[in-house]
Scaffold this motif. Sequence first.
Motif, PDB file in Angstrom:
ATOM      1  N   PHE A 456       0.821  -1.207   0.000  1.00 24.66           N
ATOM      2  CA  PHE A 456       0.000   0.000   0.000  1.00 24.66           C
ATOM      3  C   PHE A 456       0.860   1.264   0.000  1.00 24.66           C
ATOM      4  O   PHE A 456       0.576   2.237  -0.694  1.00 24.66           O
ATOM      5  CB  PHE A 456      -0.905  -0.028   1.239  1.00 24.66           C
ATOM      6  N   TYR A 457       1.941   1.252   0.790  1.00 28.96           N
ATOM      7  CA  TYR A 457       2.789   2.439   0.919  1.00 28.96           C
ATOM      8  C   TYR A 457       3.718   2.637  -0.272  1.00 28.96           C
ATOM      9  O   TYR A 457       4.373   3.672  -0.383  1.00 28.96           O
ATOM     10  CB  TYR A 457       3.600   2.369   2.207  1.00 28.96           C
ATOM     11  N   ALA A 458       3.763   1.663  -1.156  1.00 24.24           N
ATOM     12  CA  ALA A 458       4.557   1.823  -2.383  1.00 24.24           C
ATOM     13  C   ALA A 458       3.707   2.421  -3.502  1.00 24.24           C
ATOM     14  O   ALA A 458       4.172   3.265  -4.269  1.00 24.24           O
ATOM     15  CB  ALA A 458       5.133   0.484  -2.827  1.00 24.24           C
ATOM     16  N   ASP A 459       2.426   1.987  -3.581  1.00 25.57           N
ATOM     17  CA  ASP A 459       1.550   2.428  -4.674  1.00 25.57           C
ATOM     18  C   ASP A 459       0.606   3.554  -4.271  1.00 25.57           C
ATOM     19  O   ASP A 459       0.059   4.240  -5.135  1.00 25.57           O
ATOM     20  CB  ASP A 459       0.729   1.237  -5.185  1.00 25.57           C
ATOM     21  N   MET A 460       0.365   3.719  -2.952  1.00 25.06           N
ATOM     22  CA  MET A 460      -0.527   4.743  -2.427  1.00 25.06           C
ATOM     23  C   MET A 460      -1.896   4.709  -3.102  1.00 25.06           C
ATOM     24  O   MET A 460      -2.371   5.701  -3.680  1.00 25.06           O
ATOM     25  CB  MET A 460       0.102   6.128  -2.571  1.00 25.06           C
ATOM     26  N   PRO A 461      -2.600   3.574  -3.079  1.00 24.29           N
ATOM     27  CA  PRO A 461      -3.930   3.486  -3.696  1.00 24.29           C
ATOM     28  C   PRO A 461      -4.959   4.255  -2.869  1.00 24.29           C
ATOM     29  O   PRO A 461      -4.724   4.578  -1.708  1.00 24.29           O
ATOM     30  CB  PRO A 461      -4.215   1.982  -3.683  1.00 24.29           C
ATOM     31  N   ASN A 462      -6.131   4.500  -3.458  1.00 23.89           N
ATOM     32  CA  ASN A 462      -7.168   5.280  -2.792  1.00 23.89           C
ATOM     33  C   ASN A 462      -8.374   4.444  -2.384  1.00 23.89           C
ATOM     34  O   ASN A 462      -8.851   4.531  -1.266  1.00 23.89           O
ATOM     35  CB  ASN A 462      -7.630   6.429  -3.697  1.00 23.89           C
ATOM     36  N   THR A 463      -8.881   3.636  -3.291  1.00 20.50           N
ATOM     37  CA  THR A 463     -10.100   2.864  -3.008  1.00 20.50           C
ATOM     38  C   THR A 463      -9.744   1.427  -2.647  1.00 20.50           C
ATOM     39  O   THR A 463      -8.607   0.975  -2.808  1.00 20.50           O
ATOM     40  CB  THR A 463     -11.020   2.867  -4.231  1.00 20.50           C
ATOM     41  N   LEU A 464     -10.757   0.698  -2.155  1.00 19.19           N
ATOM     42  CA  LEU A 464     -10.554  -0.709  -1.815  1.00 19.19           C
ATOM     43  C   LEU A 464     -10.163  -1.508  -3.054  1.00 19.19           C
ATOM     44  O   LEU A 464      -9.315  -2.403  -2.982  1.00 19.19           O
ATOM     45  CB  LEU A 464     -11.834  -1.290  -1.189  1.00 19.19           C
ATOM     46  N   GLU A 465     -10.766  -1.173  -4.188  1.00 14.02           N
ATOM     47  CA  GLU A 465     -10.432  -1.872  -5.435  1.00 14.02           C
ATOM     48  C   GLU A 465      -8.970  -1.629  -5.813  1.00 14.02           C
ATOM     49  O   GLU A 465      -8.258  -2.551  -6.234  1.00 14.02           O
ATOM     50  CB  GLU A 465     -11.352  -1.400  -6.575  1.00 14.02           C
ATOM     51  N   GLU A 466      -8.511  -0.395  -5.644  1.00 14.92           N
ATOM     52  CA  GLU A 466      -7.120  -0.071  -5.962  1.00 14.92           C
ATOM     53  C   GLU A 466      -6.158  -0.740  -4.986  1.00 14.92           C
ATOM     54  O   GLU A 466      -5.049  -1.126  -5.370  1.00 14.92           O
ATOM     55  CB  GLU A 466      -6.916   1.442  -5.948  1.00 14.92           C
ATOM     56  N   ILE A 467      -6.576  -0.857  -3.734  1.00 15.64           N
ATOM     57  CA  ILE A 467      -5.742  -1.555  -2.742  1.00 15.64           C
ATOM     58  C   ILE A 467      -5.588  -3.022  -3.131  1.00 15.64           C
ATOM     59  O   ILE A 467      -4.489  -3.593  -3.059  1.00 15.64           O
ATOM     60  CB  ILE A 467      -6.370  -1.437  -1.344  1.00 15.64           C
ATOM     61  N   GLN A 468      -6.682  -3.626  -3.577  1.00 11.16           N
ATOM     62  CA  GLN A 468      -6.617  -5.034  -4.001  1.00 11.16           C
ATOM     63  C   GLN A 468      -5.725  -5.187  -5.228  1.00 11.16           C
ATOM     64  O   GLN A 468      -4.957  -6.156  -5.329  1.00 11.16           O
ATOM     65  CB  GLN A 468      -8.037  -5.555  -4.299  1.00 11.16           C
ATOM     66  N   GLU A 469      -5.811  -4.229  -6.170  1.00  9.48           N
ATOM     67  CA  GLU A 469      -4.947  -4.282  -7.353  1.00  9.48           C
ATOM     68  C   GLU A 469      -3.485  -4.146  -6.957  1.00  9.48           C
ATOM     69  O   GLU A 469      -2.609  -4.834  -7.506  1.00  9.48           O
ATOM     70  CB  GLU A 469      -5.339  -3.151  -8.326  1.00  9.48           C
ATOM     71  N   SER A 470      -3.203  -3.271  -5.977  1.00  3.50           N
ATOM     72  CA  SER A 470      -1.836  -3.073  -5.497  1.00  3.50           C
ATOM     73  C   SER A 470      -1.280  -4.342  -4.871  1.00  3.50           C
ATOM     74  O   SER A 470      -0.141  -4.746  -5.154  1.00  3.50           O
ATOM     75  CB  SER A 470      -1.802  -1.920  -4.495  1.00  3.50           C
ATOM     76  N   GLU A 471      -2.084  -4.979  -4.043  1.00  5.51           N
ATOM     77  CA  GLU A 471      -1.627  -6.204  -3.386  1.00  5.51           C
ATOM     78  C   GLU A 471      -1.482  -7.347  -4.386  1.00  5.51           C
ATOM     79  O   GLU A 471      -0.549  -8.153  -4.279  1.00  5.51           O
ATOM     80  CB  GLU A 471      -2.604  -6.583  -2.271  1.00  5.51           C
ATOM     81  N   LEU A 472      -2.412  -7.408  -5.345  1.00  3.72           N
ATOM     82  CA  LEU A 472      -2.335  -8.464  -6.355  1.00  3.72           C
ATOM     83  C   LEU A 472      -1.071  -8.303  -7.200  1.00  3.72           C
ATOM     84  O   LEU A 472      -0.396  -9.285  -7.528  1.00  3.72           O
ATOM     85  CB  LEU A 472      -3.579  -8.423  -7.244  1.00  3.72           C
ATOM     86  N   LYS A 473      -0.720  -7.044  -7.552  1.00  9.63           N
ATOM     87  CA  LYS A 473       0.508  -6.781  -8.309  1.00  9.63           C
ATOM     88  C   LYS A 473       1.731  -7.230  -7.523  1.00  9.63           C
ATOM     89  O   LYS A 473       2.656  -7.850  -8.073  1.00  9.63           O
ATOM     90  CB  LYS A 473       0.594  -5.291  -8.637  1.00  9.63           C
ATOM     91  N   TYR A 474       1.737  -6.942  -6.209  1.00  8.89           N
ATOM     92  CA  TYR A 474       2.861  -7.344  -5.346  1.00  8.89           C
ATOM     93  C   TYR A 474       2.968  -8.863  -5.269  1.00  8.89           C
ATOM     94  O   TYR A 474       4.063  -9.435  -5.400  1.00  8.89           O
ATOM     95  CB  TYR A 474       2.680  -6.743  -3.955  1.00  8.89           C
ATOM     96  N   LEU A 475       1.840  -9.546  -5.067  1.00  3.42           N
ATOM     97  CA  LEU A 475       1.848 -11.006  -4.915  1.00  3.42           C
ATOM     98  C   LEU A 475       2.240 -11.686  -6.224  1.00  3.42           C
ATOM     99  O   LEU A 475       2.947 -12.713  -6.213  1.00  3.42           O
ATOM    100  CB  LEU A 475       0.469 -11.486  -4.440  1.00  3.42           C
TER     101      LEU A 475
END
Length: 506
Positions: A456-475
């Motif tokens: 989260f602190y690398a991509d700084m997403p805003n919405t829950l959907e963006e947070i999920q996309e950020s975590e999915l990209k990391y995984l």
Amino acid sequence: MKIFHKPTIITVIVDVLLLSFSFFVVLKWFPLTTNTPFTKYSLPSLFYVITWILCSYLFQRYKPLKRQGFFVTALKLVGTSVVVSLFYLALIQLYFNNQFSEYVLFAVSIIVFAINYVALNIYFAYRFAVEYKDVVVVLEESRVNARGKEAVPLDKESWIDLCATIQDHSGKKVFQFLNENLTLADGNTYVYATTDPLVLKFQPHYQYSTIIQLEKLNNIRGINKMLSIANEKLPDDGVFICCYESKSTYKKAVLNRYNKGFNYIFYVFNFIVKRIIPKIFLSQWLYFYITGGRNRVLSKAEVLGRIYSSGFEVLREKKIGHLTYVFAKRVKQPEMVLNRTYGPLIRLHRYGKNGEPFDVYKMRTMHPYSEFLQTYIYERNNLKDGGKFYKDFRVTTMGRIMRRFWIDELPTIYNLMNGDMKLVGVRPLSVQYFNLYDKELQEKRIAYKPGLLPPFYADMPNTLEEIQESELKYLNACEKHGTFITDLRYFFLILQNILIKKARSA
């Protein structure tokens, strides 16, 4: 009480080391009249240590701490300190004719007491944070046919008495509000106004579908006990109504009551007396002994959290005058014991690798009982940018400061050292939050350990959907490039955002 007992050897050793350290500090750095303090005080120091150990044994300080409460343990420490100090003070005055300094005596006694007391606070803060003894007050099996009984409508005299009771205690506006939202005359409502939580105990089970407590919760010592008894007496889906004065309303009233300047001084003093002292182990009993628990300052989060923890669901809230009235429906059994102490350290149940639950340790940044309000907050406030709850009133003023400077995250270092978490990884989630995620992401998340620094602190997403996309990209990066390389790259991205973009603790 048995005087003779088997002491815990480690506590005796710690006491000896602590006493030796205290004497060393006093004799080494404190201003004394003698040029050879270690020579002069070597024998008296030895006798002081022996006396302290014997006195501690007689006061039973060396029994295992896990079998003792804070108040009793602290009293034993006070007793030992006072008895040993007075004994040696008498010896100096009467026998040694002031050959030795009382200054050394009191300095050592104060240092030993202070370090012991601080250690006790830390230990019991940890213990109260990690020892959960949540049990239901009433067993589910006992609620057979928990349906409301047929009520007999009130006669004219009973109706007049009921109206008078509500209006005399709470005023006409409250009566009108209750009468508009309830059928008070149908005989299904029990109304009472007392600070004694046991009054409900004498009422029959399931006789009333609605119970109204007119006395504000701020004046009730056993709030949890009262709520648990109401849960027991109400039928399934029964309604409990109560009222309270919130911390914010109380603060506004205090600031408006006095002149500017003095009002803030008075409020700070009042805050210490009514909010801090009742939370400190040693002063808590004294506060309740003097006040009887009346006129406590309660936050909205604490009141609603208590209601939810006692098996109710909040239906509606209405502010009338300086009081907020809460309609709550009984939905389940209570989730906790009647009395619970809240220290500065908290333990949060989270999902770990392979879906195994583990406990995350953090500093408390929310009001007491906030952990029971996740569903309430989500249903009413949803999520704001960054995946946090919007307008989360559960966070305290000090908590916001701690989160701003990452102080609340310091105890998670224990989870890192214990192997439950790694430095970089997806955030460990509660059951409530975890269930908001897509099924695919849930499966990917539990394949890896969670981390202290989430993507989260690398991509700084805003919405829950963006947070999920950020975590999915990391995984996905972990699967493709390996965990070490991915974590290293994300670590520098996160560090950059924390230092430059001022990313803060969630």
